[in-house]
Design a protein around this motif. Structure first.
Motif, PDB file in Angstrom:
ATOM      1  N   PRO A  72       0.729  -1.555  -0.116  1.00 58.03           N
ATOM      2  CA  PRO A  72       0.095  -0.214   0.178  1.00 58.03           C
ATOM      3  C   PRO A  72       0.995   1.122   0.020  1.00 58.03           C
ATOM      4  O   PRO A  72       2.262   1.194   0.829  1.00 58.03           O
ATOM      5  CB  PRO A  72      -0.589  -0.437   1.696  1.00 58.03           C
ATOM      6  N   GLY A  73       0.125   2.621  -0.944  1.00 65.31           N
ATOM      7  CA  GLY A  73       0.877   3.667  -0.816  1.00 65.31           C
ATOM      8  C   GLY A  73       2.148   3.790  -1.320  1.00 65.31           C
ATOM      9  O   GLY A  73       2.649   4.515  -1.197  1.00 65.31           O
ATOM     10  N   THR A  74       2.023   2.720  -2.466  1.00 65.77           N
ATOM     11  CA  THR A  74       3.624   2.319  -3.219  1.00 65.77           C
ATOM     12  C   THR A  74       2.420   2.746  -5.213  1.00 65.77           C
ATOM     13  O   THR A  74       1.957   2.915  -4.941  1.00 65.77           O
ATOM     14  CB  THR A  74       4.237   1.751  -3.427  1.00 65.77           C
ATOM     15  N   GLY A  75       3.888   2.119  -5.347  1.00 62.36           N
ATOM     16  CA  GLY A  75       3.792   1.948  -6.872  1.00 62.36           C
ATOM     17  C   GLY A  75       3.747   2.994  -8.409  1.00 62.36           C
ATOM     18  O   GLY A  75       3.935   4.156  -7.675  1.00 62.36           O
ATOM     19  N   VAL A  76       3.475   2.605  -9.427  1.00 60.65           N
ATOM     20  CA  VAL A  76       3.070   3.576 -10.331  1.00 60.65           C
ATOM     21  C   VAL A  76       1.885   3.413 -11.228  1.00 60.65           C
ATOM     22  O   VAL A  76       1.527   2.428 -10.917  1.00 60.65           O
ATOM     23  CB  VAL A  76       4.048   3.066 -11.564  1.00 60.65           C
ATOM     24  N   ASN A  77       1.181   4.838 -10.728  1.00 63.10           N
ATOM     25  CA  ASN A  77      -0.483   4.981 -10.991  1.00 63.10           C
ATOM     26  C   ASN A  77      -0.591   5.878 -12.034  1.00 63.10           C
ATOM     27  O   ASN A  77      -0.828   6.845 -11.790  1.00 63.10           O
ATOM     28  CB  ASN A  77      -1.183   5.115  -9.420  1.00 63.10           C
ATOM     29  N   PRO A  78      -1.512   5.164 -13.208  1.00 62.65           N
ATOM     30  CA  PRO A  78      -1.508   5.611 -14.730  1.00 62.65           C
ATOM     31  C   PRO A  78      -3.302   6.568 -14.537  1.00 62.65           C
ATOM     32  O   PRO A  78      -3.605   5.643 -13.815  1.00 62.65           O
ATOM     33  CB  PRO A  78      -1.276   5.247 -15.644  1.00 62.65           C
ATOM     34  N   LEU A  79      -3.341   7.652 -14.087  1.00 60.00           N
ATOM     35  CA  LEU A  79      -4.670   8.322 -13.997  1.00 60.00           C
ATOM     36  C   LEU A  79      -5.482   8.534 -15.292  1.00 60.00           C
ATOM     37  O   LEU A  79      -4.803   9.185 -16.547  1.00 60.00           O
ATOM     38  CB  LEU A  79      -4.365   9.926 -13.700  1.00 60.00           C
ATOM     39  N   ARG A  80      -6.153   7.697 -15.753  1.00 58.38           N
ATOM     40  CA  ARG A  80      -7.350   7.647 -16.383  1.00 58.38           C
ATOM     41  C   ARG A  80      -8.150   8.577 -16.955  1.00 58.38           C
ATOM     42  O   ARG A  80      -8.699   8.975 -15.890  1.00 58.38           O
ATOM     43  CB  ARG A  80      -7.809   5.993 -16.433  1.00 58.38           C
ATOM     44  N   GLY A  81      -8.326   8.968 -18.224  1.00 53.35           N
ATOM     45  CA  GLY A  81      -9.091   9.652 -18.589  1.00 53.35           C
ATOM     46  C   GLY A  81     -10.668  10.247 -18.607  1.00 53.35           C
ATOM     47  O   GLY A  81     -11.130  11.261 -18.457  1.00 53.35           O
ATOM     48  N   GLN A  82     -10.686   9.361 -19.293  1.00 57.15           N
ATOM     49  CA  GLN A  82     -12.357   8.663 -19.594  1.00 57.15           C
ATOM     50  C   GLN A  82     -12.895   7.849 -18.687  1.00 57.15           C
ATOM     51  O   GLN A  82     -12.250   7.001 -18.094  1.00 57.15           O
ATOM     52  CB  GLN A  82     -12.646   8.521 -20.793  1.00 57.15           C
ATOM     53  N   ASN A  83     -13.980   7.636 -18.662  1.00 60.70           N
ATOM     54  CA  ASN A  83     -14.798   6.803 -17.433  1.00 60.70           C
ATOM     55  C   ASN A  83     -14.842   5.645 -17.646  1.00 60.70           C
ATOM     56  O   ASN A  83     -14.757   5.137 -16.490  1.00 60.70           O
ATOM     57  CB  ASN A  83     -16.768   7.254 -17.137  1.00 60.70           C
ATOM     58  N   ASN A  84     -14.428   5.124 -19.027  1.00 62.40           N
ATOM     59  CA  ASN A  84     -14.353   3.711 -19.090  1.00 62.40           C
ATOM     60  C   ASN A  84     -12.772   3.047 -19.915  1.00 62.40           C
ATOM     61  O   ASN A  84     -12.849   2.283 -20.477  1.00 62.40           O
ATOM     62  CB  ASN A  84     -15.479   2.408 -19.341  1.00 62.40           C
ATOM     63  N   VAL A  85     -12.192   4.335 -20.214  1.00 61.50           N
ATOM     64  CA  VAL A  85     -10.954   4.396 -20.906  1.00 61.50           C
ATOM     65  C   VAL A  85      -9.990   2.732 -20.080  1.00 61.50           C
ATOM     66  O   VAL A  85      -9.614   1.714 -21.131  1.00 61.50           O
ATOM     67  CB  VAL A  85     -10.041   5.153 -20.693  1.00 61.50           C
ATOM     68  N   GLN A  86     -10.089   2.748 -19.097  1.00 63.77           N
ATOM     69  CA  GLN A  86      -9.465   1.327 -18.616  1.00 63.77           C
ATOM     70  C   GLN A  86     -10.168  -0.098 -18.210  1.00 63.77           C
ATOM     71  O   GLN A  86      -9.375  -1.282 -19.207  1.00 63.77           O
ATOM     72  CB  GLN A  86      -9.586   1.466 -17.594  1.00 63.77           C
ATOM     73  N   GLY A  87     -11.260  -0.064 -19.276  1.00 62.15           N
ATOM     74  CA  GLY A  87     -12.419  -1.262 -19.153  1.00 62.15           C
ATOM     75  C   GLY A  87     -12.338  -1.481 -20.739  1.00 62.15           C
ATOM     76  O   GLY A  87     -12.451  -3.020 -20.420  1.00 62.15           O
ATOM     77  N   ALA A  88     -12.244  -0.067 -21.053  1.00 65.77           N
ATOM     78  CA  ALA A  88     -12.481  -0.918 -22.403  1.00 65.77           C
ATOM     79  C   ALA A  88     -10.757  -1.509 -23.014  1.00 65.77           C
ATOM     80  O   ALA A  88     -11.168  -2.565 -24.316  1.00 65.77           O
ATOM     81  CB  ALA A  88     -12.345   0.582 -23.693  1.00 65.77           C
ATOM     82  N   CYS A  89      -9.926  -1.767 -22.430  1.00 64.48           N
ATOM     83  CA  CYS A  89      -8.937  -1.802 -22.564  1.00 64.48           C
ATOM     84  C   CYS A  89      -8.922  -3.584 -22.038  1.00 64.48           C
ATOM     85  O   CYS A  89      -8.214  -4.598 -22.615  1.00 64.48           O
ATOM     86  CB  CYS A  89      -7.374  -1.132 -22.150  1.00 64.48           C
ATOM     87  N   ASP A  90      -9.113  -3.905 -20.608  1.00 61.44           N
ATOM     88  CA  ASP A  90      -9.671  -4.876 -20.475  1.00 61.44           C
ATOM     89  C   ASP A  90     -10.514  -6.244 -20.927  1.00 61.44           C
ATOM     90  O   ASP A  90      -9.395  -7.343 -21.031  1.00 61.44           O
ATOM     91  CB  ASP A  90     -10.299  -4.346 -19.182  1.00 61.44           C
ATOM     92  N   VAL A  91     -10.887  -5.159 -21.676  1.00 63.78           N
ATOM     93  CA  VAL A  91     -11.687  -6.247 -22.483  1.00 63.78           C
ATOM     94  C   VAL A  91     -11.554  -6.675 -23.625  1.00 63.78           C
ATOM     95  O   VAL A  91     -12.401  -7.281 -24.476  1.00 63.78           O
ATOM     96  CB  VAL A  91     -13.495  -5.670 -22.877  1.00 63.78           C
ATOM     97  N   GLY A  92     -10.361  -5.999 -23.917  1.00 61.03           N
ATOM     98  CA  GLY A  92      -9.877  -6.209 -25.195  1.00 61.03           C
ATOM     99  C   GLY A  92     -10.146  -5.555 -26.993  1.00 61.03           C
ATOM    100  O   GLY A  92      -9.865  -6.137 -27.883  1.00 61.03           O
ATOM    101  N   ALA A  93     -10.424  -4.157 -26.392  1.00 61.67           N
ATOM    102  CA  ALA A  93     -10.874  -3.593 -27.568  1.00 61.67           C
ATOM    103  C   ALA A  93      -9.487  -3.313 -27.992  1.00 61.67           C
ATOM    104  O   ALA A  93      -9.430  -1.804 -28.011  1.00 61.67           O
ATOM    105  CB  ALA A  93     -12.766  -2.340 -27.379  1.00 61.67           C
ATOM    106  N   MET A  94      -8.372  -3.128 -28.559  1.00 62.15           N
ATOM    107  CA  MET A  94      -7.317  -3.074 -28.719  1.00 62.15           C
ATOM    108  C   MET A  94      -6.860  -4.202 -29.831  1.00 62.15           C
ATOM    109  O   MET A  94      -7.042  -5.727 -29.601  1.00 62.15           O
ATOM    110  CB  MET A  94      -6.379  -3.051 -27.818  1.00 62.15           C
ATOM    111  N   PRO A  95      -5.684  -3.744 -30.614  1.00 60.85           N
ATOM    112  CA  PRO A  95      -5.930  -4.519 -31.929  1.00 60.85           C
ATOM    113  C   PRO A  95      -4.577  -5.611 -31.707  1.00 60.85           C
ATOM    114  O   PRO A  95      -4.325  -6.476 -31.868  1.00 60.85           O
ATOM    115  CB  PRO A  95      -4.989  -3.931 -32.913  1.00 60.85           C
TER     116      PRO A  95
END
Length: 707
Positions: free
Chosen positions: A334-357
């Motif tokens: 806890p309290g460490t790491g490398v943490n990208p702050l995502r700009g859109q409400n589901n940009v993380q999810g769109a990547c998680d579910v495979g919408a990438m080439p």
């Protein structure tokens, strides 16, 4: 659809940034009366909301909503039935595949739509026979995803907002502006941690709301390292060299949990810190002081954003942040790491579910035979074995190898760099279909436009910036002849393939298939998500999800964190006699990307009705520019006319503007050169010049822009 006035408000998630704030929406008999209400005990934001979230309902029944399918004939749109629209789309997709092959089509998912909908569009593309599917992470975080996935194992925040607030002693914020772009995360988590004693080191060419929110009187607990655009690698190399020189490394962590440390040492062996600090435009002693604060803290966390990722060296930028975290042992707790702050409400999810080439759902690799076989067994069809094209590459190939495009909720004409050329490319396509809620600039070029429903009208899941999967719940449908993105994709898929591949009755049915395909989501269900949501990975039913990653090991092939020394690469365009300034870009708190929703919100448009440019006082004096003058900003790709604001917030020799406004978007100027690995464009550095103008090209009442 009539609603009873005494209906309870519906708990859902804000449709704007990636913080994932919970809000309530009150149904109404008159759609104009649908309104926002606070959700006092929402898990992420504790009832607090920013100006965008509070105004989110203003666009639900906007007068410019698309309400019926449109088909273009002889250069003009006409209203059509859904049957006509579906038939035209399916006929064209079949024709293009028959005449040119499956890879002649491209598919765009959207970070503004649900996990289930992005899962469906990537499945549609692969069932069609191509991996040419992508989403807007390509424009913002593709390099972050690449570096985190290859060096640590997962392309996501390593920690949760809650553990960072409670445990981090130092926040290293580089190329991110949470005060402006993630205001509730900034106030609820970062600002509170600082008030409780945490230190903030901010690295950014532009002073901003984050800078001002962390001004702490009579302490040294806030530093702003205002570097020159495109010099993040040399600054971090100064930090890392200082850490090495002083022995501030975690030798046990390096020995047991990493590989590549020797390469980092070799890379920096002859590194000149004084020369690098001069390149950065930051005093060496300031960088060294920041290095000591980070490296000697008990728990230090790195936050990264588009200021790091949107470069041709974006992967290396993020890799160097990972290097710093690994050599100091600031990962896996806890309290460490490398943490990208995502700009859109589901940009993380769109990547998680495979919408990438290059990745299937849950970051299973397209070119890995075992990963493909695992997914194919569930889907019942073969996945093409080679990586597809990214969205920018699809744009580059439009009219060449790519002849058709299917776009869900994206507006590449506004969001891609070098926008003037993007329009020419899209006009070369044989066919383009767009499903959206407004007639965007891209939709204007389409052959078929399908009217979708807004975020408040349908249900599904979204995944926020710290991997929390949450449910969005529909309130009420506003226009009877619109359809949910989920419904549209299932209908297109069913007609195109004539099998049960897209035979889903509800988004929850889609989620159940996602759970089978995605190990990281397998332990979730709609019931388990409830109102709190769950962090992935959540491997088995009953698991509570992991708020932080890598406690026991990394999920790379070797199980070790990958350290790799990197060297400075200047931007592909640097100032010269013709274009002597460096242009950089960023977003505003009151607007959202290219403005589809935010520019149509009266509340938000009143705050910033038009674009502007920040100019340093010394540059303003040299050009003869004063506050509120209209100036023309030029690059090798185009020009825009905007109002000038003279301020020391920007470094001398640099200028700063935004992409939100259609008639004067920064993306008419930005460079479409790409990072070789992540294929992300270099939005953050382009050579530019200023000319004085007399009349503005875009008044506050100018054309609407789009996300």
């Amino acid at each position: 659809m009539a609603q009873s006035e005494d209906q309870d408000p519906v708990k859902t998630i804000c449709p704007y940034c990636g913080v994932g704030c919970g809000i309530q929406v009150k149904p109404a008999a008159d759609p104009d009366d649908i309104r926002f209400m606070p959700w006092g005990d929402a898990p992420v934001n504790e009832g607090r909301i920013c100006i965008k979230g509070g105004a989110a309902t203003e666009v639900i029944n906007h007068e410019e909503r698309l309400t019926d399918p449109l088909i273009k004939e002889n250069g003009e749109f006409r209203e059509a039935t859904w049957e006509e629209a579906y038939s035209r789309i399916v006929d064209e997709l079949e024709r293009i595949r028959e005449e040119h092959g499956s890879d002649a089509m491209g598919f765009y998912g959207s970070s503004k739509t649900m996990n289930e909908e992005n899962y469906l569009i990537q499945k549609l593309a692969r069932r069609y026979g191509t991996n040419n599917v992508d989403n807007c992470t390509r424009m913002c975080h593709a390099s972050t995803v690449w570096a985190l996935r290859t060096s640590l194992g997962a392309g996501a925040m390593t920690n949760s907002m809650e553990d960072l607030k409670n445990e981090a002693d130092v926040f290293w914020i580089q190329g991110a502006n949470p005060g402006e772009q993630h205001p509730i995360a900034n106030s609820v988590y970062f600002r509170q941690a600082v008030l409780d004693g945490a230190t903030v080191i901010q690295v950014d060419p532009h002073a901003n709301k984050t800078t001002r929110s962390f001004q702490i009187d009579d302490t040294d607990r806030h530093q702003h390292l205002q570097l020159n655009p495109g010099t993040d690698i040399p600054l971090l190399n100064v930090v890392i060299k200082t850490v090495l020189e002083n022995g501030w490394i975690d030798e046990e962590f390096i020995e047991e949990r990493t590989e590549g440390f020797e390469h980092l040492q070799e890379t920096l062996e002859d590194f000149d810190k004084e020369e690098a600090a001069e390149i950065c435009g930051v005093p060496l002693e300031d960088i060294e002081a920041a290095a000591e604060k980070y490296a000697t803290a008990d728990n230090a966390a790195i936050f990264t954003g588009m200021g790091m990722s949107q470069h041709t060296c974006g992967v290396d930028n993020v890799q160097n942040e990972i290097n710093l975290a690994l050599i100091t042992g600031n990962l896996g707790r806890p309290g460490t790491g490398v943490n990208p702050l995502r700009g859109q409400n589901n940009v993380q999810g769109a990547c998680d579910v495979g919408a990438m080439p290059n990745t299937l759902p849950a970051y299973q690799m397209v070119e890995d035979p075992e990963d493909r076989e695992r997914v194919e067994e569930i889907w019942g069809f073969e996945v093409p074995p080679k990586d597809g094209l990214t969205n920018v590459e699809i744009s580059h190939e439009a009219g060449k190898s790519v002849h058709g495009l299917y776009i869900m909720g994206e507006n590449p004409l506004m969001s891609e760099p070098d926008a003037n050329v993007v329009e020419q490319r899209l006009n070369r396509l044989e066919f383009m279909a767009v499903q959206d809620i407004f007639m965007t600039e891209t939709a204007e070029l389409a052959d078929v436009v399908l009217p979708a429903t807004t975020w408040a009208e349908r249900g599904g899941t979204v995944t926020n910036t710290d991997r929390r999967v949450q449910r969005m719940r529909g309130v009420q449908k506003v226009h009877e002849n619109t359809k949910h993105d989920f419904e549209i994709l299932c209908e297109v898929g069913g007609r195109l393939f004539d099998d049960d591949t897209f035979d889903f009755d509800t988004p929850e049915d889609v989620f159940e298939e996602m759970r089978e395909v995605m190990p990281s989501y397998h332990g979730m269900s709609y019931d388990a998500l409830g109102e709190e949501g769950l962090h992935w990975p959540c491997l088995e039913p009953g698991d509570e999800g992991d708020p932080f990653l890598y406690e026991d090991g990394f999920t790379t092939a070797s199980g070790l964190g990958q350290i790799e020394g990197v060297r400075h690469q200047p931007p592909k365009e640097v100032p010269d006699d013709e274009y002597p300034l460096i242009l950089t870009t960023a977003r505003l708190e009151e607007h959202y990307n290219t403005g589809t929703m935010s520019r149509r919100s009266p509340t938000l448009s009143r705050q910033h009705p038009e674009n502007f440019v920040h100019i340093h006082p010394n540059d303003a004096e040299r050009y003869g520019v004063e506050d509120d003058d209209y100036v023309t900003i030029k690059s090798r790709r185009g020009e825009i006319t905007v109002k000038a604001e003279v301020t020391e917030d920007i470094k001398e020799g640099s200028i700063w503007t935004t992409p939100h406004f259609a008639a004067a978007s920064a993306n008419r100027l930005t460079n479409d050169v790409l990072d070789e690995r992540a294929k992300i464009p270099e939005y953050k550095a382009a050579a530019a010049e200023i000319e004085i103008s007399v009349e503005p090209a875009d008044s506050p009442a100018g054309a609407q822009a789009d996300d």
